[in-house]
Every structure is written in C-alpha cells, then in structure tokens.
Design a protein around this motif. Structure first.
Motif, mmCIF file in Angstrom:
data_model
loop_
_atom_site.group_PDB
_atom_site.id
_atom_site.type_symbol
_atom_site.label_atom_id
_atom_site.label_comp_id
_atom_site.label_asym_id
_atom_site.label_seq_id
_atom_site.Cartn_x
_atom_site.Cartn_y
_atom_site.Cartn_z
ATOM 1 N N LEU A 119 0.648 -1.221 -0.053
ATOM 2 C CA LEU A 119 -0.005 0.129 0.107
ATOM 3 C C LEU A 119 0.830 1.326 -0.066
ATOM 4 C CD1 LEU A 119 -2.606 -0.901 2.766
ATOM 5 C CD2 LEU A 119 -2.845 -1.228 0.286
ATOM 6 N N SER A 120 0.342 2.431 -0.752
ATOM 7 C CA SER A 120 1.041 3.465 -0.329
ATOM 8 C C SER A 120 0.961 4.085 0.872
ATOM 9 C CB SER A 120 0.338 4.435 -1.376
ATOM 10 O OG SER A 120 -0.781 4.807 -0.954
ATOM 11 N N GLU A 121 1.637 5.158 1.428
ATOM 12 C CA GLU A 121 1.570 5.724 2.692
ATOM 13 C C GLU A 121 0.088 6.125 3.011
ATOM 14 O OE1 GLU A 121 3.629 9.440 3.374
ATOM 15 O OE2 GLU A 121 3.647 9.137 5.470
ATOM 16 N N ALA A 122 -0.372 6.839 1.943
ATOM 17 C CA ALA A 122 -1.708 7.456 2.158
ATOM 18 C C ALA A 122 -2.930 6.361 2.510
ATOM 19 C CB ALA A 122 -1.978 8.648 1.066
ATOM 20 N N ALA A 123 -2.749 5.387 1.540
ATOM 21 C CA ALA A 123 -3.806 4.254 1.548
ATOM 22 C C ALA A 123 -3.694 3.498 2.878
ATOM 23 C CB ALA A 123 -3.544 3.432 0.303
ATOM 24 N N GLU A 124 -2.376 3.372 3.314
ATOM 25 C CA GLU A 124 -2.273 2.657 4.796
ATOM 26 C C GLU A 124 -2.831 3.516 5.705
ATOM 27 O OE1 GLU A 124 -0.705 1.623 8.329
ATOM 28 O OE2 GLU A 124 0.398 3.205 7.394
#
Ligand code: NDP
Length: 282
Positions: free
Chosen positions: A81-86
C-alpha cells in the motif's frame, strides 16, 4: 517494422456500474493519448472480490479502480500500500507492476490537486464536514500536505473521533472534533471549508445544517458532491463572496492521477473534464 500498439486493460470494480462516468472519462483520455487501452466496469459481489483481484493479475490487467463496497475489503488481497492508503485504510486505485499489486488512494490526492489551483493547503486551517470515506481521504492528504489544523464536524461521534485520532496520533497534526447535532456556525478561523458529506448528492435543494451567514468571504469553500455540480452549499458560499471548488475537479483529478499511475503518461485534463461534463449533461 512498425510495432502495433499493445492493448492494455484497466477496470473498475464495484456495485452496479452501468453508466459509470469514470469509464466515459478514461476511454476518452486513452483515445486522446493515442493509447489502445480499455477501461472495463465490472460488477463484483463481495464474496468474489478475492477471485476477481487474482483474475486481474492472471489476465494481465494494468490495474483498476475500486468503488463501494470494496475500498476497504480489497486491501487484504494486495501486496503493498502507499503511505496514504495505509493511513486511510482504504484503496480506490490499484496498479499491477510485474505481478505486484499496489494499492493507492487517489480521492484525497485528487482533492488536494484541485485545491492547489486556488490555494496552497500548507499552513491553512481547515473545517471539514463529514468523516466518511471521502472526508477521511481528504483529511489525510491535507494533513500530509502540511495544513496547520483540521476541525472535523460530523453527525456521528464515533466516526468523527476516529478520524481526529488518526490525524493526531498517526500524522501528528492538530485536530479537533465537533459533534454536528444541530445547525452550527462555520468555525470563524477556518481558511478552507469542505463539505465531505453526501448531503446534496442528487438534490440541488438539500442544505447542510449550517448557518449560511457564517461563511466568510476570505474562505475557500469546496464540495465533494459533483452531481449536481453547483450544490446549494457552493451556491450559498458564492453568494457570500467565497471562492469555490466543485466536486468535478476532484473527480477529474483522481482520474488524472490513476491514468498517470497506470500508463506513465500525462493525460489531457481538459479532455477528461469535457467528457465528464458531457456525461453528466452539465
Ligand atoms: P460515506 O457514506 O462514507 O460518508 C458519508 C458522510 O456524510 C458521513 O460523514 C455521514 O455522516 C455524512 N452524512 C450523510 N448524510 C448526512 C446527513 N443527513 N446529515 C449529516 N451528515 C450526513 O460516503 P463517502 O465519503 O464515500 O461519499 C461522500 C460523498 O462524496 C458522496 O456524495 C460521493 O459521491 C462523494 N465523492 C466524491 C468524489 C469526487 O471525486 N468528487 C470521490 C468520492 C466520493 P455520519 O458519519 O454521521 O453517517
């Protein structure tokens, strides 16, 4: 010898998806970029989501969008996952790179890209109505973009407090919760005011329970609702001299970001906006 263009497929998985504005917009953008790509809309029942995601990889899809009800459930089927999605715990855009499934959330990024056309979010105080999926995505991206503070105003305490806890504990940004149980005034110190609720969706007369005279002309006012484009919330803000941002900008920009992720090519944003406007007949 001239190599024929390679056809690629991305998809949108969600609830009944006939008449999907994203498909209309994406196919126009592929054509404008001379890419022989297709954007399929696929209705997937929740119990089949895992098989569907494995099918994307098996069939060599480049990626896809995920809408309700799959934005959270898809995560367990992804590799990274990307940082934002996480942080948000929700994914609306997946890319497949050499067989690795990577989850991103482009909703909040699309909003921030839209906002930047009017003002830089860094250092701004934000008042955000709503704490659902769209509001959560916007709040996380605004926090990552360096806003000074975010006040979350929501009808349901639990959801609002959970978003505030995320902002304070994970991103360490000043944030407070205001329970929205009656008509309230917009926080006077807010620089940016956002309707992140679904109030106004499909109903131009629907109004947020807020005191309309509490808009300040120096505020930038944005709505996530894109149909109708000119919501009552935006109309009331415009009448009081505020600069406004409609939800179409966010929708187009999340599409622009997805297009870039999948193709590596910068799409023609104007073509995408025109396509959406044509689709929605606005
Ligand atoms: P959710 O169901 O996750 O959240 C809805 C939010 O609206 C919640 O905060 C809910 O409050 C609040 N709400 C709904 N009705 C009322 C009401 N009558 N009074 C007070 N609060 C209310 O939905 P999403 O976040 O996924 O979507 C919200 C909107 O954003 C939709 O209109 C959607 O179309 C739009 N959207 C736009 C995008 C764009 O690109 N422009 C992208 C994604 C979404 P509570 O927690 O109390 O239930």
């Amino acid at each position: 010898m001239h190599e024929p263009p390679i056809q690629q497929i991305v998809c949108c998985m969600g609830q009944p998806v006939t008449g999907n504005p994203s498909q209309f917009m994406m196919e126009r953008a592929f054509a404008a970029a001379h890419l022989d790509w297709r954007y399929l809309t696929l209705e997937i029942a929740p119990e089949n989501l895992g098989d569907a995601v494995r099918g994307m990889r098996a069939m060599g899809f480049r990626g896809g969008n995920f809408t309700l009800p799959h934005k959270v459930a898809v995560i367990e089927h992804l590799d990274r996952l990307s940082e934002a999605a996480e942080l948000m715990g929700a994914v609306n855009c997946v890319s497949i790179e050499e067989g690795t499934l990577i989850g991103e959330n482009t909703d909040g990024k699309g909003f921030v890209e839209s906002l930047r056309q009017i003002t830089d979010p860094a250092g701004k105080r934000v008042a955000l109505f709503g704490a659902g999926g769209a509001a959560r995505a916007i709040a996380v991206e605004l926090a990552l973009a360096g806003t000074e503070s975010i006040t979350v105003i929501n009808r349901t305490r639990e959801r609002g407090e959970s978003l505030v806890a995320l902002l304070k504990e994970r991103i360490e940004i000043p944030s407070e919760f205001i329970l929205w149980d009656s008509e309230i005034e917009i926080p006077a110190d807010a620089d940016v005011v956002i309707n992140g609720t679904s109030i106004g969706l499909g109903d131009q007369q629907a109004r947020l329970p807020i005191v309309a005279d509490s808009f300040d002309p120096r505020q930038v006012v944005a709505d996530v609702v894109f149909n109708p484009v000119q919501t009552r919330f935006l109309q009331e803000a415009t009448e009081r001299g505020c600069k406004t941002l409609d939800g179409l900008g966010m929708l187009v920009n999340q599409g622009v970001i997805g297009f870039r992720i999948w193709t590596g090519v910068e799409p023609d944003r104007a073509v995408m906006r025109e396509a959406i406007e044509e689709f929605l007949e606005v």
